[in-house]
Motif scaffolding. Structure first.
Motif, PDB file in Angstrom:
ATOM      1  N   MET A 186       2.010 -26.408   1.374  1.00  0.00           N
ATOM      2  CA  MET A 186       1.845 -24.994   1.717  1.00  0.00           C
ATOM      3  C   MET A 186       1.941 -24.157   0.453  1.00  0.00           C
ATOM      4  O   MET A 186       2.850 -24.323  -0.357  1.00  0.00           O
ATOM      5  N   ARG A 187       1.020 -23.215   0.299  1.00  0.00           N
ATOM      6  CA  ARG A 187       1.006 -22.376  -0.893  1.00  0.00           C
ATOM      7  C   ARG A 187       2.093 -21.310  -0.796  1.00  0.00           C
ATOM      8  O   ARG A 187       2.293 -20.691   0.237  1.00  0.00           O
ATOM      9  N   ARG A 188       2.840 -21.133  -1.881  1.00  0.00           N
ATOM     10  CA  ARG A 188       3.902 -20.128  -1.924  1.00  0.00           C
ATOM     11  C   ARG A 188       3.396 -18.882  -2.661  1.00  0.00           C
ATOM     12  O   ARG A 188       2.676 -18.989  -3.650  1.00  0.00           O
ATOM     13  N   PHE A 189       3.845 -17.726  -2.138  1.00  0.00           N
ATOM     14  CA  PHE A 189       3.460 -16.458  -2.754  1.00  0.00           C
ATOM     15  C   PHE A 189       4.678 -15.861  -3.444  1.00  0.00           C
ATOM     16  O   PHE A 189       5.760 -15.736  -2.848  1.00  0.00           O
ATOM     17  N   GLY A 190       4.546 -15.481  -4.683  1.00  0.00           N
ATOM     18  CA  GLY A 190       5.642 -14.878  -5.417  1.00  0.00           C
ATOM     19  C   GLY A 190       5.834 -13.429  -5.041  1.00  0.00           C
ATOM     20  O   GLY A 190       5.022 -12.807  -4.351  1.00  0.00           O
ATOM     21  N   LEU A 191       6.947 -12.848  -5.507  1.00  0.00           N
ATOM     22  CA  LEU A 191       7.281 -11.468  -5.185  1.00  0.00           C
ATOM     23  C   LEU A 191       6.206 -10.485  -5.640  1.00  0.00           C
ATOM     24  O   LEU A 191       5.842  -9.577  -4.876  1.00  0.00           O
ATOM     25  N   PRO A 192       5.632 -10.616  -6.844  1.00  0.00           N
ATOM     26  CA  PRO A 192       4.570  -9.679  -7.245  1.00  0.00           C
ATOM     27  C   PRO A 192       3.386  -9.694  -6.290  1.00  0.00           C
ATOM     28  O   PRO A 192       2.795  -8.643  -5.985  1.00  0.00           O
ATOM     29  N   THR A 193       3.029 -10.883  -5.809  1.00  0.00           N
ATOM     30  CA  THR A 193       1.901 -10.986  -4.873  1.00  0.00           C
ATOM     31  C   THR A 193       2.220 -10.296  -3.557  1.00  0.00           C
ATOM     32  O   THR A 193       1.384  -9.578  -2.987  1.00  0.00           O
ATOM     33  N   LEU A 194       3.458 -10.493  -3.084  1.00  0.00           N
ATOM     34  CA  LEU A 194       3.852  -9.858  -1.829  1.00  0.00           C
ATOM     35  C   LEU A 194       3.877  -8.331  -1.974  1.00  0.00           C
ATOM     36  O   LEU A 194       3.432  -7.596  -1.080  1.00  0.00           O
ATOM     37  N   LEU A 195       4.395  -7.849  -3.109  1.00  0.00           N
ATOM     38  CA  LEU A 195       4.430  -6.410  -3.337  1.00  0.00           C
ATOM     39  C   LEU A 195       3.020  -5.829  -3.398  1.00  0.00           C
ATOM     40  O   LEU A 195       2.752  -4.745  -2.863  1.00  0.00           O
ATOM     41  N   LEU A 196       2.111  -6.549  -4.040  1.00  0.00           N
ATOM     42  CA  LEU A 196       0.728  -6.097  -4.120  1.00  0.00           C
ATOM     43  C   LEU A 196       0.110  -6.020  -2.727  1.00  0.00           C
ATOM     44  O   LEU A 196      -0.619  -5.068  -2.405  1.00  0.00           O
ATOM     45  N   ALA A 197       0.409  -7.033  -1.898  1.00  0.00           N
ATOM     46  CA  ALA A 197      -0.127  -7.040  -0.540  1.00  0.00           C
ATOM     47  C   ALA A 197       0.394  -5.842   0.258  1.00  0.00           C
ATOM     48  O   ALA A 197      -0.354  -5.194   1.001  1.00  0.00           O
ATOM     49  N   VAL A 198       1.688  -5.535   0.094  1.00  0.00           N
ATOM     50  CA  VAL A 198       2.262  -4.390   0.802  1.00  0.00           C
ATOM     51  C   VAL A 198       1.615  -3.100   0.340  1.00  0.00           C
ATOM     52  O   VAL A 198       1.240  -2.242   1.147  1.00  0.00           O
ATOM     53  N   ILE A 199       1.452  -2.934  -0.976  1.00  0.00           N
ATOM     54  CA  ILE A 199       0.850  -1.713  -1.520  1.00  0.00           C
ATOM     55  C   ILE A 199      -0.583  -1.549  -1.026  1.00  0.00           C
ATOM     56  O   ILE A 199      -1.000  -0.466  -0.601  1.00  0.00           O
ATOM     57  N   LEU A 200      -1.340  -2.656  -1.066  1.00  0.00           N
ATOM     58  CA  LEU A 200      -2.721  -2.596  -0.588  1.00  0.00           C
ATOM     59  C   LEU A 200      -2.774  -2.248   0.891  1.00  0.00           C
ATOM     60  O   LEU A 200      -3.660  -1.514   1.351  1.00  0.00           O
ATOM     61  N   GLY A 201      -1.804  -2.781   1.645  1.00  0.00           N
ATOM     62  CA  GLY A 201      -1.763  -2.467   3.074  1.00  0.00           C
ATOM     63  C   GLY A 201      -1.485  -0.999   3.325  1.00  0.00           C
ATOM     64  O   GLY A 201      -2.086  -0.368   4.197  1.00  0.00           O
ATOM     65  N   LEU A 202      -0.578  -0.415   2.522  1.00  0.00           N
ATOM     66  CA  LEU A 202      -0.226   0.990   2.727  1.00  0.00           C
ATOM     67  C   LEU A 202      -1.337   1.931   2.311  1.00  0.00           C
ATOM     68  O   LEU A 202      -1.466   3.029   2.863  1.00  0.00           O
ATOM     69  N   VAL A 203      -2.139   1.560   1.330  1.00  0.00           N
ATOM     70  CA  VAL A 203      -3.223   2.446   0.903  1.00  0.00           C
ATOM     71  C   VAL A 203      -4.500   2.213   1.699  1.00  0.00           C
ATOM     72  O   VAL A 203      -5.467   2.947   1.542  1.00  0.00           O
ATOM     73  N   PRO A 225      -6.777   2.364   5.158  1.00  0.00           N
ATOM     74  CA  PRO A 225      -6.782   3.414   6.186  1.00  0.00           C
ATOM     75  C   PRO A 225      -5.702   3.254   7.256  1.00  0.00           C
ATOM     76  O   PRO A 225      -4.989   4.228   7.548  1.00  0.00           O
ATOM     77  N   PRO A 226      -5.513   2.054   7.849  1.00  0.00           N
ATOM     78  CA  PRO A 226      -4.432   1.941   8.842  1.00  0.00           C
ATOM     79  C   PRO A 226      -3.056   2.194   8.240  1.00  0.00           C
ATOM     80  O   PRO A 226      -2.211   2.845   8.858  1.00  0.00           O
ATOM     81  N   GLY A 227      -2.826   1.689   7.039  1.00  0.00           N
ATOM     82  CA  GLY A 227      -1.534   1.913   6.403  1.00  0.00           C
ATOM     83  C   GLY A 227      -1.294   3.367   6.074  1.00  0.00           C
ATOM     84  O   GLY A 227      -0.188   3.890   6.247  1.00  0.00           O
ATOM     85  N   SER A 228      -2.322   4.041   5.596  1.00  0.00           N
ATOM     86  CA  SER A 228      -2.204   5.461   5.294  1.00  0.00           C
ATOM     87  C   SER A 228      -1.923   6.272   6.557  1.00  0.00           C
ATOM     88  O   SER A 228      -1.095   7.193   6.546  1.00  0.00           O
ATOM     89  N   ARG A 266      -3.082   7.734  17.138  1.00  0.00           N
ATOM     90  CA  ARG A 266      -4.419   7.848  17.728  1.00  0.00           C
ATOM     91  C   ARG A 266      -5.081   9.163  17.304  1.00  0.00           C
ATOM     92  O   ARG A 266      -6.278   9.200  16.985  1.00  0.00           O
ATOM     93  N   LEU A 267      -4.304  10.250  17.298  1.00  0.00           N
ATOM     94  CA  LEU A 267      -4.853  11.528  16.859  1.00  0.00           C
ATOM     95  C   LEU A 267      -5.304  11.455  15.409  1.00  0.00           C
ATOM     96  O   LEU A 267      -6.359  11.983  15.041  1.00  0.00           O
ATOM     97  N   LEU A 268      -4.547  10.753  14.573  1.00  0.00           N
ATOM     98  CA  LEU A 268      -4.914  10.617  13.167  1.00  0.00           C
ATOM     99  C   LEU A 268      -6.135   9.723  12.978  1.00  0.00           C
ATOM    100  O   LEU A 268      -6.884   9.880  12.000  1.00  0.00           O
ATOM    101  N   GLU A 269      -6.354   8.791  13.893  1.00  0.00           N
ATOM    102  CA  GLU A 269      -7.618   8.038  13.847  1.00  0.00           C
ATOM    103  C   GLU A 269      -8.791   8.994  14.010  1.00  0.00           C
ATOM    104  O   GLU A 269      -9.806   8.865  13.314  1.00  0.00           O
ATOM    105  N   TRP A 270      -8.655   9.957  14.908  1.00  0.00           N
ATOM    106  CA  TRP A 270      -9.716  10.951  15.096  1.00  0.00           C
ATOM    107  C   TRP A 270      -9.835  11.842  13.865  1.00  0.00           C
ATOM    108  O   TRP A 270     -10.941  12.229  13.479  1.00  0.00           O
ATOM    109  N   ARG A 271      -8.711  12.180  13.242  1.00  0.00           N
ATOM    110  CA  ARG A 271      -8.773  12.957  12.002  1.00  0.00           C
ATOM    111  C   ARG A 271      -9.641  12.260  10.969  1.00  0.00           C
ATOM    112  O   ARG A 271     -10.479  12.887  10.296  1.00  0.00           O
ATOM    113  N   ASP A 272      -9.449  10.956  10.826  1.00  0.00           N
ATOM    114  CA  ASP A 272     -10.216  10.211   9.816  1.00  0.00           C
ATOM    115  C   ASP A 272     -11.683  10.115  10.187  1.00  0.00           C
ATOM    116  O   ASP A 272     -12.559  10.144   9.312  1.00  0.00           O
TER     117      ASP A 272
END
Length: 346
Positions: A1-18, A20-23, A337-343
């Motif tokens: 099983m491939r292991r993901f380091g902390l930098p990779t996990l942080l990058l994934a979180v940041i990408l998720g937050l930026v 549209p759903p994360g925003s 849901r209202l913010l989905e309409w905003r976008d």
């Protein structure tokens, strides 16, 4: 099983937050926090359009037309101002029309004309519309007009009525759907103020308005000195208000002076054909609402082709401040849901 380091996990979180759903999730959290907090108020600018005036909050973003409920402060009600500021923080421009009827507590189906004018003259090709309590009635009536419906992307109704006769039966007898609840007397006296002006007897108009204002100031205030001077029209109104038997409500409404009875019919959404109602409607209602029972919001959502009900356990009738994780989750879904309409609109 491939292991993901902390930098990779942080990058994934940041990408998720930026993303549209994360925003939208972050904006949802911010908006709900603003509703429950005491953020610095945003100063609106006054705008005029043919037949009306409004306060406009914010400088950019899609437009949301926000309608005040039946409150003397109208567009300046602190809860409404806080709501407008929270929406601006979530990327909306907010237009709050100065609805004369709602502010004067003289509720009428003609208020739909004011709402329609506000929507027609709101900036942008598409707008959202949010209505507090009674304001949902003229909002729905306005949206039945083709040009208004074409401009509306989504609607939100907080604590809306649906069946006018059933709501009157609730605030006079405390009974809704066979259940006994304790109504908030505010709804009863707003009804009196709204309808007194429809009487042809000027003496009864004056007396009923005095009765309503006295009871709104003090729910236990004596009114016998005023009630005993009422003529037949005023007596018919007080007979409905004093009635405690749900079986008599229909007959007492039918016995009201024609001006009042006819206006009740015009404000009754349950008597309208809503099968062609175009916008999506997000209905937010609390189970503990003692002005308009939650079953009214549920009935409205069910009557609309694109109605969605968000039922909370504890929600002040016209205040979107919630406590508890369960209610926060439900309200958060509606906000998201209202913010989905905003976008989509942006």
């Amino acid at each position: 099983m491939r292991r993901f380091g902390l930098p990779t996990l942080l990058l994934a979180v940041i990408l998720g937050l930026v993303s549209p759903p994360g925003s939208r999730l972050l904006d949802t959290i911010r908006l709900m926090a603003a509703l429950g907090g005491s953020a610095a108020p945003i100063a609106p600018r006054s705008v005029a359009y043919p037949g009306g005036r409004a306060d406009l909050y914010g400088q950019s973003g899609p437009v949301l037309v926000l309608l005040p409920g039946a409150a003397a402060a109208g567009k300046d009600d602190p809860r409404l101002v806080r709501f407008a500021g929270a929406l601006v923080g979530a990327g909306w421009r907010v237009m709050v029309p100065d609805l004369a009827g709602a502010k004067a507590l003289t509720l009428s189906a003609a208020d739909a004309d004011e709402v329609a004018r506000a929507v027609r003259h709101a900036p942008g090709d598409k707008v959202a519309l949010a209505a507090i309590s009674y304001a949902a009635v003229p909002a729905v009536l306005a949206a039945l007009e083709a040009d208004v419906a074409a401009k509306l992307a989504v609607m939100v109704a907080v604590g809306p009525p649906y069946d006018a006769r059933r709501v009157i039966g609730f605030f006079t007898t405390g009974t809704w759907g066979g259940q006994r609840l304790e109504p908030n007397a505010y709804g009863k006296w707003v009804f009196v103020l709204s309808n007194a002006r429809r009487l042809t007897d000027s003496g009864d108009r004056t007396l009923l308005e005095a009765i309503a204002r006295r009871r709104m100031g003090d729910p236990g205030a004596a009114i016998d000195d005023l009630a005993r001077r009422l003529g037949p029209q005023g007596v018919a109104v007080m007979a409905l208000l004093d009635n405690a038997d749900p079986e008599r409500v229909a007959a007492l409404i039918d016995a009201l002076p024609p001006g009042i009875k006819d206006e009740i019919g015009r404000l009754d959404l349950s008597a309208r054909d809503l099968s062609g109602f175009a916008p999506e409607m997000l209905v937010i209602h609390g189970r503990d609402d003692r002005i308009v029972p939650v079953g009214e919001g549920a009935a409205l959502a069910a009557a609309l082709p694109h109605g969605r009900l968000y039922r909370l356990d504890s929600l002040a009738h016209a205040d979107l401040t919630v406590s508890g994780l369960a209610d926060g989750w439900v309200l958060g879904r509606a906000v998201y849901r209202l913010l989905e309409w905003r976008d989509r609109m942006g």
